[in-house]
Enzyme design. Structure first.
Site, short mmCIF file in Angstrom:
data_model
loop_
_atom_site.label_atom_id
_atom_site.label_comp_id
_atom_site.label_asym_id
_atom_site.label_seq_id
_atom_site.Cartn_x
_atom_site.Cartn_y
_atom_site.Cartn_z
N SER A 124 10.10 1.52 -15.58
CA SER A 124 9.02 1.21 -14.64
C SER A 124 8.18 0.05 -15.17
O SER A 124 8.03 -0.11 -16.38
CB SER A 124 8.13 2.45 -14.51
N TYR A 148 3.13 9.69 -18.48
CA TYR A 148 4.33 9.30 -17.72
C TYR A 148 4.88 7.98 -18.25
O TYR A 148 6.07 7.85 -18.57
CB TYR A 148 3.99 9.17 -16.22
N LYS A 152 8.51 6.77 -20.35
CA LYS A 152 9.44 5.68 -20.00
C LYS A 152 9.66 4.76 -21.20
O LYS A 152 10.78 4.36 -21.49
CB LYS A 152 8.89 4.87 -18.81
P1 NAD Z 1 11.84 11.37 -7.00
O1 NAD Z 1 10.92 12.39 -7.57
O2 NAD Z 1 11.88 11.19 -5.53
O3 NAD Z 1 13.33 11.64 -7.51
C1 NAD Z 1 13.62 12.26 -8.74
C2 NAD Z 1 14.68 13.31 -8.47
O4 NAD Z 1 15.02 13.92 -9.71
C3 NAD Z 1 14.20 14.43 -7.54
O5 NAD Z 1 15.17 14.67 -6.55
C4 NAD Z 1 14.03 15.64 -8.46
O6 NAD Z 1 14.30 16.85 -7.78
C5 NAD Z 1 15.06 15.33 -9.54
N1 NAD Z 1 14.77 15.92 -10.85
C6 NAD Z 1 13.63 15.84 -11.59
N2 NAD Z 1 13.79 16.49 -12.75
C7 NAD Z 1 15.05 16.99 -12.76
C8 NAD Z 1 15.80 17.74 -13.69
N3 NAD Z 1 15.29 18.14 -14.85
N4 NAD Z 1 17.07 18.07 -13.37
C9 NAD Z 1 17.62 17.69 -12.18
N5 NAD Z 1 16.95 16.97 -11.27
C10 NAD Z 1 15.68 16.62 -11.56
O7 NAD Z 1 11.49 9.99 -7.73
P2 NAD Z 1 11.95 8.51 -7.37
O8 NAD Z 1 10.81 7.79 -6.78
O9 NAD Z 1 13.25 8.54 -6.66
O10 NAD Z 1 12.14 7.95 -8.84
C11 NAD Z 1 13.40 8.00 -9.51
C12 NAD Z 1 13.21 7.50 -10.93
O11 NAD Z 1 12.64 6.20 -10.90
C13 NAD Z 1 12.27 8.37 -11.77
O12 NAD Z 1 12.76 8.42 -13.08
C14 NAD Z 1 10.97 7.59 -11.73
O13 NAD Z 1 10.17 7.82 -12.86
C15 NAD Z 1 11.46 6.15 -11.69
N6 NAD Z 1 10.49 5.21 -11.08
C16 NAD Z 1 9.99 5.46 -9.84
C17 NAD Z 1 9.05 4.58 -9.29
C18 NAD Z 1 8.46 4.83 -7.92
O14 NAD Z 1 7.43 4.23 -7.62
N7 NAD Z 1 9.06 5.66 -7.07
C19 NAD Z 1 8.64 3.44 -10.01
C20 NAD Z 1 9.18 3.22 -11.26
C21 NAD Z 1 10.11 4.11 -11.79
N1 UFG Z 2 -4.39 2.25 -3.74
C1 UFG Z 2 -5.47 2.42 -2.90
N2 UFG Z 2 -5.61 3.63 -2.27
C2 UFG Z 2 -4.72 4.65 -2.44
C3 UFG Z 2 -3.61 4.45 -3.28
C4 UFG Z 2 -3.48 3.23 -3.93
O1 UFG Z 2 -6.29 1.52 -2.73
O2 UFG Z 2 -4.91 5.73 -1.84
C5 UFG Z 2 -4.21 0.93 -4.38
C6 UFG Z 2 -4.23 0.99 -5.90
O3 UFG Z 2 -5.53 0.87 -6.39
C7 UFG Z 2 -3.32 -0.20 -6.26
C8 UFG Z 2 -2.32 -0.27 -5.10
O4 UFG Z 2 -2.92 0.44 -4.03
O5 UFG Z 2 -4.07 -1.40 -6.25
C9 UFG Z 2 -0.99 0.37 -5.42
O6 UFG Z 2 -1.19 1.70 -5.90
P1 UFG Z 2 0.02 2.73 -6.06
O7 UFG Z 2 -0.58 4.03 -6.52
O8 UFG Z 2 0.84 2.76 -4.82
O9 UFG Z 2 0.93 2.07 -7.19
P2 UFG Z 2 0.60 1.67 -8.69
O10 UFG Z 2 0.89 0.20 -8.81
O11 UFG Z 2 -0.72 2.13 -9.11
O12 UFG Z 2 1.68 2.52 -9.49
C10 UFG Z 2 3.02 2.68 -9.05
C11 UFG Z 2 3.58 3.99 -9.60
C12 UFG Z 2 3.65 3.90 -11.09
C13 UFG Z 2 4.47 2.71 -11.48
C14 UFG Z 2 3.89 1.46 -10.89
C15 UFG Z 2 4.76 0.26 -11.20
O13 UFG Z 2 2.76 5.08 -9.22
O14 UFG Z 2 4.28 5.05 -11.60
O15 UFG Z 2 3.80 1.60 -9.47
O16 UFG Z 2 6.07 0.51 -10.85
F1 UFG Z 2 4.45 2.60 -12.82
#
Ligand code: NAD
Ligand code: UFG
Length: 333
Positions: A124, A148, A152
């Site tokens: 991330s 979190y 990572k």
């Molecule tokens: P998500 O929560 O929608 O998907 C994760 C999936 O993994 C879920 O289906 C959950 O049930 C499963 N899971 C969790 N723990 C498990 C375990 N121990 N065994 C089996 N299954 C398990 O999340 P996402 O948004 O699809 O994110 C996927 C990956 O990408 C994660 O590692 C997350 O940290 C990373 N990531 C997400 C974002 C974002 O903004 N969505 C940004 C950066 C990184």
């Molecule tokens: N924001 C608002 N109101 C809300 C939610 C968010 O104003 O209700 C603003 C935040 O202050 C920020 C922007 O919208 O300026 C984006 O916020 P998000 O929470 O959607 O995303 P972040 O960039 O804070 O974080 C996300 C994931 C993290 C990840 C990061 C980079 O939550 O886990 O993107 O990938 F690390």
């Protein structure tokens, strides 16, 4: 080629399963539904018209992983499984360290035992902490501000050490920026339970009147309109990045890191206004205090992924807003 997808029923995983099947990969998916629902499996099959093997269970469970590797000739893995909510990780750090680290350690150990040494990992942009320079390159200094993010960074370090110890591994660490949007079909997307933490799911719930208004966290940031700027990327573009990464790791050894972002920054108000315009809906908002830990701006330099993986994002912010709204309108609750 057969790819193991951990967490394949989640938001990014489900979109990646669709792209893998469309690209004629065979897939084996494991998920414990801790943050997803079983109906996603049928939806992936419906979108692609293809079948795949699914195991319900925990990626920490080495016995189950061993069984999966015995029953399937896995060529590579994409590791999505893990917990991802920043605020929850501050409240429940042990739960985050246990799940995110143990899923990875179990997976790597079992892969090693089965001589399957090709993996794509979901990292991330959070590992960049408060960036000094924009756009952010992969070589930028790394730091974290919550458990979190620390999981990572720890996993990235584990992967780098694994490669150092045995350079027959092939590892792609993908640092995602802010994925939003949904598949065009409206069958899969992101619909968190309760009050969302992230901006786009919150906007969607205000547009559908599930929530009264959006709180915009601060308008005194050092950005063009004072609200936070992020690199929003369509989840389908992000999913396609995994196909490029898998193609790469299948044909090279090494351990390398890639930003997956668009390279463009949009403010909170840009996103709100675009969402209103393309979907013809109202999104009420109020400016409130800054959210602790938030940064002014964060956007990628995605040129390394273009150069080495031959991948770049194509979908614009309008498409992201349309597809996010289309998904919730198709009654996927
Ligand atoms: P998500 O929560 O929608 O998907 C994760 C999936 O993994 C879920 O289906 C959950 O049930 C499963 N899971 C969790 N723990 C498990 C375990 N121990 N065994 C089996 N299954 C398990 O999340 P996402 O948004 O699809 O994110 C996927 C990956 O990408 C994660 O590692 C997350 O940290 C990373 N990531 C997400 C974002 C974002 O903004 N969505 C940004 C950066 C990184
Ligand atoms: N924001 C608002 N109101 C809300 C939610 C968010 O104003 O209700 C603003 C935040 O202050 C920020 C922007 O919208 O300026 C984006 O916020 P998000 O929470 O959607 O995303 P972040 O960039 O804070 O974080 C996300 C994931 C993290 C990840 C990061 C980079 O939550 O886990 O993107 O990938 F690390």
């Amino acid at each position: 080629m057969k790819i193991l997808v951990t967490g394949g029923c989640g938001y990014i995983g489900s979109h990646t399963c669709v792209e893998l099947l469309d690209a004629n990969y065979e897939i084996v998916v494991i998920d414990n539904f801790s943050n997803s629902k079983p109906d996603v499996i049928d939806k992936i099959k419906q979108i692609t018209g293809k079948d795949f093997t699914f195991y319900e269970g925990d990626v920490q469970d080495k016995e189950l992983l061993n069984k999966i590797f015995k029953e399937n000739k896995i060529d590579a893995a994409i590791h999505f499984a893990g917990f991802k909510a920043v605020g929850e990780s501050v409240a429940k750090p042990l739960m985050y360290y246990r799940n995110n680290l143990d899923t990875t350690l179990s997976l790597l150990e079992v892969m090693n035992d089965h001589n399957c040494k090709k993996i794509v990992f979901s990292s991330s942009a959070t590992v960049y902490g408060k960036p000094d320079t924009l756009p952010i390159k992969e070589t930028a200094p790394l730091s974290t501000t919550n458990p979190y993010g620390t999981t990572k960074l720890m996993i990235e370090d584990i992967l780098r050490d694994v490669y150092k110890s045995d350079n027959t591994w092939s590892i792609a660490i993908l640092r995602y920026f802010n994925p939003i949007g949904a598949h065009k079909s409206g069958l899969i997307g992101e619909n968190p339970n309760g009050i969302p933490n992230n901006l786009m799911p919150y906007i969607v719930k205000v547009a559908t009147h599930e929530l009264d208004h959006l709180n915009v966290f601060g308008n005194d940031y050092n950005t063009k309109d004072g609200t936070g700027v992020r690199d929003y990327i369509h989840v389908v573009d992000l999913a396609k990045g995994h196909i490029s990464a898998i193609n790469y790791v299948l044909n090279h050894t090494g351990c390398d890191t890639y930003n997956l972002g668009t390279g463009h920054g949009y403010s909170v108000l840009d996103l709100v206004n675009t969402f209103k315009e393309v979907n013809h809906v109202e999104v009420a908002y109020q400016i409130t205090d800054r959210r602790p830990g938030d940064i002014d701006a964060c956007y990628a330099d995605p040129s390394k992924a273009k150069e080495i993986l031959n991948w770049e994002a194509n979908l614009e912010i309008e498409e992201m807003c349309k597809d996010a709204y289309n998904f919730v309108q198709k009654d996927n609750n």
